[in-house]
Design a protein around this motif. Structure first.
Motif, PDB file in Angstrom:
ATOM      1  N   GLU A 114       6.885   9.216  29.466  1.00  0.00           N
ATOM      2  CA  GLU A 114       8.103   8.922  28.700  1.00  0.00           C
ATOM      3  C   GLU A 114       8.649   7.532  28.983  1.00  0.00           C
ATOM      4  N   THR A 115       8.372   6.980  30.138  1.00  0.00           N
ATOM      5  CA  THR A 115       8.805   5.624  30.472  1.00  0.00           C
ATOM      6  C   THR A 115       7.636   4.889  31.118  1.00  0.00           C
ATOM      7  N   GLY A 116       7.628   3.571  30.960  1.00  0.00           N
ATOM      8  CA  GLY A 116       6.539   2.781  31.538  1.00  0.00           C
ATOM      9  C   GLY A 116       5.359   2.711  30.598  1.00  0.00           C
ATOM     10  N   LEU A 135       0.871 -19.025  30.898  1.00  0.00           N
ATOM     11  CA  LEU A 135       2.149 -18.421  31.257  1.00  0.00           C
ATOM     12  C   LEU A 135       2.423 -17.284  30.276  1.00  0.00           C
ATOM     13  N   VAL A 136       2.606 -16.075  30.799  1.00  0.00           N
ATOM     14  CA  VAL A 136       2.881 -14.900  29.967  1.00  0.00           C
ATOM     15  C   VAL A 136       4.319 -14.483  30.198  1.00  0.00           C
ATOM     16  N   LEU A 137       5.125 -14.606  29.163  1.00  0.00           N
ATOM     17  CA  LEU A 137       6.521 -14.198  29.220  1.00  0.00           C
ATOM     18  C   LEU A 137       6.619 -12.826  28.550  1.00  0.00           C
ATOM     19  N   ALA A 138       6.654 -11.780  29.376  1.00  0.00           N
ATOM     20  CA  ALA A 138       6.630 -10.411  28.852  1.00  0.00           C
ATOM     21  C   ALA A 138       7.199  -9.473  29.891  1.00  0.00           C
ATOM     22  N   PRO A 139       7.729  -8.326  29.458  1.00  0.00           N
ATOM     23  CA  PRO A 139       8.217  -7.345  30.439  1.00  0.00           C
ATOM     24  C   PRO A 139       7.072  -6.832  31.302  1.00  0.00           C
ATOM     25  N   ASP A 140       7.394  -6.451  32.538  1.00  0.00           N
ATOM     26  CA  ASP A 140       6.390  -5.828  33.386  1.00  0.00           C
ATOM     27  C   ASP A 140       5.939  -4.513  32.765  1.00  0.00           C
ATOM     28  N   GLY A 141       4.663  -4.264  32.834  1.00  0.00           N
ATOM     29  CA  GLY A 141       4.138  -3.033  32.262  1.00  0.00           C
ATOM     30  C   GLY A 141       2.652  -3.147  32.018  1.00  0.00           C
TER      31      GLY A 141
END
Length: 699
Positions: free
Chosen positions: A315-317, A423-429
């Motif tokens: 459900e998350t992640g 350079l990757v600008l993205a949320p952790d996941g």
């Protein structure tokens, strides 16, 4: 040595040790050795006072052994070489209901013998007042020490109950086999009966989707097709389960690209993940060959089950999939950040009809997926295992031997992105983790920034030449932070960094292709390695082209690219179900062919032979296997016999069937079928198969 031990122990310890002696030397051997030890008189100082033991004949009978054999419940007999009984123990007299059997033969007292494969061993039968008793009978020839006369020493152990239990087990096994065969027949019948109308439902929905519909109607139709494909998967699971249980399951390995299979499954499941607000990503290590030998369809089935379950329960992640080589085996790890499983759930997660999760989650399946997947991987010579921590997540691991690999195909990937600093600008996941792992695998350097502050520190380092950035990839969820970064450090624009925009496939409609927004290229996640390489090497401009992945259904069989028919050809369709016949006629006519349709095998053969009996061969025949008016295999064989005799030219034949047994497919191909397709029919696959066969007839 065992014989010497028996004699020594028997003489020194007495007859109370006979059971131990028997365990070492056998019933007959122990009997004989102890008989020899006491000598021809057969006396040890205590005379046998049993009323059932007659006086010994001619001084040869070892009467003292009677209590021992009686205690063991065995028959003990000594006979002369002419077959007459010279001595028998109390049990023998009791069973035969006679006071004295001396001088009689075994046949005279009712014993009959059936030989066994072992020498001097028989199955003896004796009719008694309580019914027929069975004995495991052993004979040993011995020579009397005093007289030198040969005698036959025999011991019989009652095995009536064991034989009865063996008969009951055999009967139970036979009944179980009959029940299993009945279940298989029932499953085949139900499968056929389900597939026929299901083929009509999916076929009609395919045709309906090609007409003008409102957006609301398209949504309803998509839901109907999704339910139809779920039902197809249920039928496939039941058939696979039956085939595995019956030992009829066979793999069909071929040279395949593991990365393509893995990326395809992840793409199919990405829509489900994104609907839940979670991520799914995959990466393949550099040491994994681009070409190896395995059954791609079955591995796809396993991965779809395992990764699909991870998506369902998370459900998350998100879900992170990684493939590499470990000790000569291909290893695919599926990690999720779901609720995890208890030890009790983990212990039964691979059992048939078992499911984890809450009631709502358990209601969404049969509980067969993981059980079938594990057995498929065992057929691969590999394994499917799991470990989990409640409240943290689970890891499933798929392993199978690396076979038929081309080492050069793995080496070609190393260093493809050498010199790249991204350079990757993205949320952790999982999405950014998979992207970073892929860049590193291919020889590049990846710098992940989950926040604006981290991105700003990397950008500052690039401006001072301490970090040689070449590219920046911006996740659409961080687009606002990237604009803020450009506002704070406008000098970044002068670095000539290649800027790539990363979006979900569902976001394509809200981001028009012609509005690049300052980005040189767009990529869709979950990422394809090939597309990433093309972008970072500057060979791909604009938005990545990707086939539709939002159908969100398992594709467990290989699907060839759609072929376009070249010129109208005459095709004879034999199908007794009116709905499926309409679907076939429509699909083939839209592909540019002319169609004649018949409804049974008699009409099929009549159409081939024509009105005057002359053979009128169509360009191709598409026929159902089960129709009135004959047997499909027999009709196919007769057709090929006429062609072999020169009565008609050879006609390609495609057989459609709801029976997906592999042996049936092989029988059809051996009988002369050019193609065998399972129902429900995939329209694109049918058109492609026909195009390939007609093109082959030309050449």
């Amino acid at each position: 040595m065992a014989a010497a031990l028996l004699v020594a122990v028997g003489a020194s310890a007495g007859f109370h040790l006979l059971p131990a002696l028997i365990a070492v030397g056998g019933l007959a051997g122990a009997f004989l050795l102890l008989a020899d030890e006491v000598g021809p008189a057969g006396r040890t100082g205590a005379e046998d006072e049993s009323p059932y033991a007659p006086e010994r004949q001619r001084g040869e009978a070892p009467a003292p052994f009677s209590p021992i054999h009686d205690a063991l419940g065995d028959l003990a007999v000594i006979r002369g070489m002419d077959g007459t009984i010279v001595w028998a123990n109390v049990i023998f007299h009791q069973v035969c209901a006679r006071a004295d059997v001396s001088g009689l033969t075994c046949a005279a007292v009712g014993l009959s013998f059936e030989p066994t494969p072992e020498p001097d061993r028989y199955l003896a039968r004796l009719a008694t007042a309580t019914g027929v008793r069975l004995y495991d009978w052993h004979d040993v020839i011995a020579r009397e020490p005093a007289s030198g006369r040969l005698t036959r020493h025999s011991i019989g152990r009652d095995v009536t109950e064991e034989a009865r239990a063996a008969r009951e087990r055999e009967e139970a096994r036979r009944r179980a086999e009959e029940a299993s065969q009945a279940k298989s027949r029932l499953l085949a019948t139900v499968s056929h009966e389900i597939r026929t109308p299901l083929s009509g439902i999916l076929g009609m929905s395919h045709l309906l989707a090609q007409t003008q519909l409102s957006a609301e109607q398209h949504n309803y139709l998509a839901g109907m097709r999704q339910s139809g494909h779920a039902l197809v998967q249920l039928v496939e699971d039941l058939i696979d389960f039956s085939s595995l249980s019956a030992g009829r399951f066979k793999l069909r390995p071929s040279q395949q690209d593991l990365r393509g299979v893995l990326e395809g499954v992840v793409e199919m499941l990405s829509h489900r993940a994104h609907e839940k607000g979670i991520e799914v990503g995959a990466t393949v290590a550099a040491d994994v060959p681009a070409s190896m030998e395995f059954d791609a369809a079955r591995l796809r089935q396993v991965l779809f089950n395992v990764i699909g379950n991870a998506v369902k329960f998370t459900e998350t992640g998100g879900v992170f999939v990684a493939a590499d080589i470990d000790e000569g085996c291909v290893r695919i790890r599926i990690d999720d950040s779901g609720p995890g499983m208890s030890a009790e759930e983990l212990g039964r997660v691979f059992e048939e009809f078992e499911q984890a999760g809450d009631d709502a989650q358990r209601a969404k399946g049969t509980g067969l997926g993981l059980a079938i997947s594990r057995r498929i991987m065992e057929a691969f010579g590999g394994s499917l295992t799991a470990c989990s921590t409640a409240g943290v997540g689970s890891r499933f691991e798929v392993c199978f031997p690396l076979e038929g690999a081309e080492p050069s195909s793995a080496l070609a990937r190393r260093g493809m992105l050498s010199g790249m600093h991204v350079l990757v600008l993205a949320p952790d996941g999982p999405a950014s983790a998979a992207l970073a792992a892929t860049i590193a695998t291919l020889g590049g350097k990846c710098h992940r920034a989950a926040t604006l502050a981290v991105a700003e520190s990397f950008a500052a380092a690039a401006l001072t030449n301490s970090l040689p950035l070449t590219d920046i990839i911006v996740d659409h969820r961080r687009a606002g932070q990237f604009r803020e970064l450009l506002f704070r450090l406008p000098a970044i624009g002068a670095l000539r960094l290649r800027k790539t925009y990363l979006i979900n496939p569902e976001e394509r409609t809200s981001h028009p292709v012609n509005q690049m927004g300052g980005y040189e290229a767009w990529l869709i996640r979950p990422l394809r390695e090939k597309s990433l390489v093309e972008v970072l090497l500057g060979r791909l401009k604009g938005i990545e082209k990707r086939d539709a992945i939002n159908d969100n259904r398992p594709v467990l069989r290989e699907e060839p690219p759609v072929a376009v028919a070249k010129g109208a050809r005459a095709i004879l369709v034999a199908e007794d179900d009116p709905v499926n016949a309409l679907i076939l006629r429509t699909i083939l006519r839209r592909a540019g062919h002319s169609v004649q349709q018949v409804g049974d095998f008699r009409a099929l053969e009549a159409a081939i032979h024509g009105q005057d009996g002359a053979c009128v061969a169509p360009s191709l025949i598409v026929t159902d296997l089960n129709m009135p008016g004959g047997d499909g295999l027999a009709v196919l064989r007769r057709l090929r016999e006429k062609e072999a005799a020169g009565d008609m030219v050879r006609v390609p034949v495609i057989v459609l069937t709801s029976d997906v047994r592999g042996d049936l497919h092989q029988l059809l191909l051996a009988a002369g079928a050019d193609g065998v397709l399972s129902k429900p029919i995939e329209p694109a696959r049918l058109v492609t198969e026909i195009a390939d066969l007609l093109e082959g007839e030309k050449t």
